[in-house]
Design a protein around this motif. Structure first.
Motif: not given
Length: 813
Positions: A674-678
């Motif tokens: 999620m962090r990578t995508v965000a």
């Protein structure tokens, strides 16, 4: 229960394990010190850029109290929007916020808003609550002061009826509670396309015109029963004109929603009966497909039908994008009735609980010029084996324009395989076609063994009914043997060669031609047509419903294709008033047909339509381990091939990453993924927040203490009718054609005396009652041969059960 636990966990994470969220609707303002804090402005500037909607939302809060105050605002987002930016204004300067890990952002905000030895500055924290909500905290709003923040939303564009469609929440009419006032948003739209039409809540507005977004009147309940106070509702309506008894129907739905388990769908009959259709499934985001419906006894199709979608739980939103109903009438032989709703899309308000929305205002914006198709492809990589693809395809609002002052030649099939009813059906198609071209000039050709002009001149459309009545009285539409399609096409091409304006040929045929016919004959006959002329072939079919569909697989289709046209199967029944609308695709192109996409596996995404009609769209976003970088779109606009190669681009990839969260597609991602995508999407998420701080800010001596820190479109008609000869009804053996020609043989012998040993062999081909071909394999007398050939062509076969196609080998005498 599992979903409720997940919600609580995410809510606690997003709000830092602070005080419970207030029970509220739409945006909700709260304070930490009970100071008289009000919102004094809420402006929204909307731009359509590179296929996405970008909102710049600016909000100001004023404090008339005696202490510095924290403004805590729970924010309802535009449908499908991700929060992709934050900034604050301090001392006439703007300071951009930074996207950071949610935990770190919360910790820093606590530091910056706590008691300290420094002059108060302006930190603002924007955190995730759910796919459609975020939480904003701003401190301090000084006594007698005004604090202004601005955040950016990036939202996908829906596309309906040739316009981009987005939404924005209006303020809750019941919002003024405890003197914490929120104002109505003021919207300005900047479409970035000169002359683009803009509509807000159905009303046309000018570019940059301020529009106050207010709540519409309450939706009246429709039908039996009444609303549940714990749920929200949206109704959509369609009208059915035909009146048939019916017990069964099939409902086709397209509902976009971030959690379908919240939804129930019911069909409301014209009598007001509510019939449950389906409910969403927990864990799934949308409701799409066909659903069978059992209707109450005594139901009839005519009248107003409604669909009601109910949302029975908070925190998730969506829209009713399309619905249609297919009725199967009880009456034997009655055709299926299909009707589609046109009042769409409709935003589905969130349920009243958990800060749910009371409604959004629909904003429609005309797109830039689209040549057949516009498309965007997004690619997001979350990890080595997880990613997302997003494909958006928009069909041009109009695939083609109506020809002005056109010269149109209709080739009518006047062969004996037709009867008066069949000829009337052809003329209804002519009528439906010409309702779109009131400025056209028209000639008709009667085509059987030979081709003949019906009027002898091009007639204005307004004079056509009278001209046709005169022609019929003169016998110009009498039925004869033969189906020489090429003769009709050749004469049509010849006539157009001398006409100004766009040329059109529409050839109607039952396609029962002689076996010796070859498409090349028709193509040679059309060679003399003007290069800009377009030729369509139309095969009428008997149906109680108006329809038009192309058939590229038909053996005659290449004839039309070589002339930039299409072979269509068409029906224009007298009882269906929609025939002109259905025949529009014969007058100008209205869709990309044979539509296909290569280079991407759409998986569980919505089924790709084979026909993409003008003004419609296709949207797909789905998880995939290997997001594609390139797709190829193909299809046909009439006979013209369409091919588009679509590749990913940086801007749409970034937007797509944000949509992973705003469209609630992140459920299978780990926190690190999620962090990578965000960060790729620069978006607020369950693991990222925005913190905006004036440089150099330190803990304030006027900081918050302890529990003060808060949370989060004619002719009069000229169709012919009549009893016709019919298709037969004799059960006696078929008469021999040689016997039917006996009188003609006697007359020919008298007209062309010959030696007793003469002979003429004829080979006749028939299609039902029509003699479609006459050949002479052998002959000993030219005069008798020619006389007998003409006699065969003139022979009218009696009504009987003639085979669909047959050959007759005759040796005369």
């Amino acid at each position: 229960m599992q979903r409720q636990i997940v919600r609580l966990a995410l809510g606690a994470l997003a709000l830092g394990l602070l005080a419970p969220a207030p029970e509220a609707r739409a945006d909700r303002l709260s304070v930490a010190r009970d100071q008289p804090l009000v919102e004094v402005s809420h402006s929204v500037d909307l731009q359509i850029v590179d296929g996405v909607a970008r909102y710049r939302v600016r909000r100001s809060f004023a404090n008339s109290g005696t202490q510095s105050e924290e403004a805590s605002l729970r924010i309802e987002l535009a449908h499908g929007a991700a929060v992709t930016g934050l900034r604050i204004r301090a001392r006439e300067r703007w300071f951009d916020g930074e996207l950071m890990d949610a935990e770190l952002a919360r910790e820093r905000y606590r530091e910056l808003t706590g008691i300290g030895a420094w002059e108060p500055k302006d930190p603002a924290l924007l955190q995730w609550v759910w796919a459609d909500q975020v939480f904003l905290q701003v401190f301090p709003v000084l006594p007698g002061g005004v604090n202004t923040v601005e955040y950016t939303l990036t939202a996908p564009l829906e596309y309906r009826n040739g316009r981009y469609v987005v939404t924005y929440p209006h303020a809750d009419p019941q919002r003024n509670v405890d003197k914490l006032t929120l104002v109505d948003p003021v919207l300005r739209v900047h479409p970035n396309t000169r002359g683009a039409e803009i509509r807000v809540a159905g009303k046309r507005v000018a570019v940059d015109e301020p529009v106050i977004l207010v709540a519409p009147p309450p939706q009246p309940w429709i039908g039996e029963g009444g609303p549940d106070e714990r749920a929200s509702y949206v109704f959509s309506k369609l009208e059915v004109e035909r009146d048939e008894p019916v017990q069964k129907a099939s409902l086709r739905l397209e509902i976009d929603h971030t959690f379908s388990g919240d939804l129930t769908v019911a069909l409301v009959t014209p009598k007001g009966e509510h019939i449950a259709v389906t409910a969403g499934t927990g864990g799934e985001n949308d409701i799409r497909g066909s659903f069978p419906v059992e209707l109450p006894a005594g139901t009839r199709t005519r009248g107003a039908w409604h669909l009601v979608v109910a949302d029975q739980a908070g925190l998730d939103v969506g829209s009713l994008d399309a619905w249609a109903i297919d009725f199967s009438p009880d009456r034997k032989g009655a055709a299926t009735i299909t009707a589609s709703a046109a009042d769409l899309p409709r935003f589905i308000p969130d349920a009243p609980d958990a800060g749910g929305s009371t409604g959004h205002v629909v904003i429609e914006v005309g797109p830039p010029k689209i040549r057949s198709l516009a498309a965007r492809l997004g690619r997001v990589v979350a990890s080595a084996d997880k990613g997302f693809s997003r494909l958006e395809i928009d069909a041009a609002p109009r695939m083609g324009e109506l020809p002005r002052r056109a010269a149109v030649v209709f080739v009518l099939d006047t062969s004996r395989s037709q009867d008066e009813d069949d000829l009337a059906a052809q003329l209804r198609i002519v009528d439906a076609y010409l309702r779109h071209l009131p400025d056209a000039r028209v000639e008709l050709i009667a085509s059987d063994r030979h081709a003949r002009r019906v009027f002898g001149e091009f007639v204005p459309v307004a004079q056509l009914p009278a001209a046709l009545a005169r022609a019929r009285t003169a016998g110009a539409l009498a039925l004869h043997n033969g189906s020489a399609l090429e003769e009709g096409l050749g004469l049509a091409a010849e006539l157009l060669a001398g006409q100004a304006g766009p040329g059109r040929v529409v050839a109607l045929t039952d396609a029962r031609l002689r076996t010796r016919f070859r498409n090349a004959m028709a193509e040679r006959a059309l060679a003399s047509a003007p290069p800009t002329a377009i030729t369509h072939l139309v095969i009428p079919e008997e149906d109680s419903v108006a329809s038009l569909r192309r058939d590229d697989a038909h053996v005659l289709a290449p004839i039309a294709g070589h002339q930039r046209g299409v072979l269509f199967i068409a029906s224009a029944p007298a009882e269906d008033k929609r025939s002109p609308d259905e025949m529009l695709g014969l007058v100008r192109p209205i869709a990309v047909d044979n539509f296909a996409v290569a280079g991407i596996d759409l998986g569980d995404a919505g089924e790709l339509p084979a026909v993409l009609r003008e003004g419609s769209s296709y949207r797909a976003m789905f998880a995939t381990p290997d997001p594609t970088r390139r797709v190829v779109l193909t299809g046909k606009v009439w006979a013209a091939p369409v091919r588009r190669v679509i590749t990913t681009n940086e801007a749409f990839d970034i937007a797509t990453a944000g949509f992973v969260f705003s469209e609630d597609e992140h459920g299978e991602l780990s926190p690190d993924e999620m962090r990578t995508v965000a960060y790729r999407g620069r978006a607020v998420s369950p693991v990222t927040s925005y913190l905006a701080v004036e440089p150099g800010v330190r803990p304030s001596f006027d900081g918050l203490e302890g529990d003060e820190i808060g949370e989060s479109i004619g002719l009069g008609g000229f169709g012919m009718s009549g009893g016709g000869a019919g298709g037969g009804g004799y059960s006696a053996p078929l008469p021999r054609i040689k016997d039917l020609l006996a009188d003609a043989v006697t007359r020919c012998q008298q007209a062309h005396p010959a030696a007793k040993a003469w002979h003429v062999d004829l080979l006749l081909e028939t299609t039902s009652r029509e003699i479609v071909d006459v050949q002479v394999p052998r002959s000993s007398h030219a005069g008798l041969r020619d006389c007998l050939v003409e006699a065969a062509w003139a022979l009218e076969l009696p009504a009987s059960h003639w085979p669909e196609r047959d050959t007759h080998d005759l040796s005369l005498p």
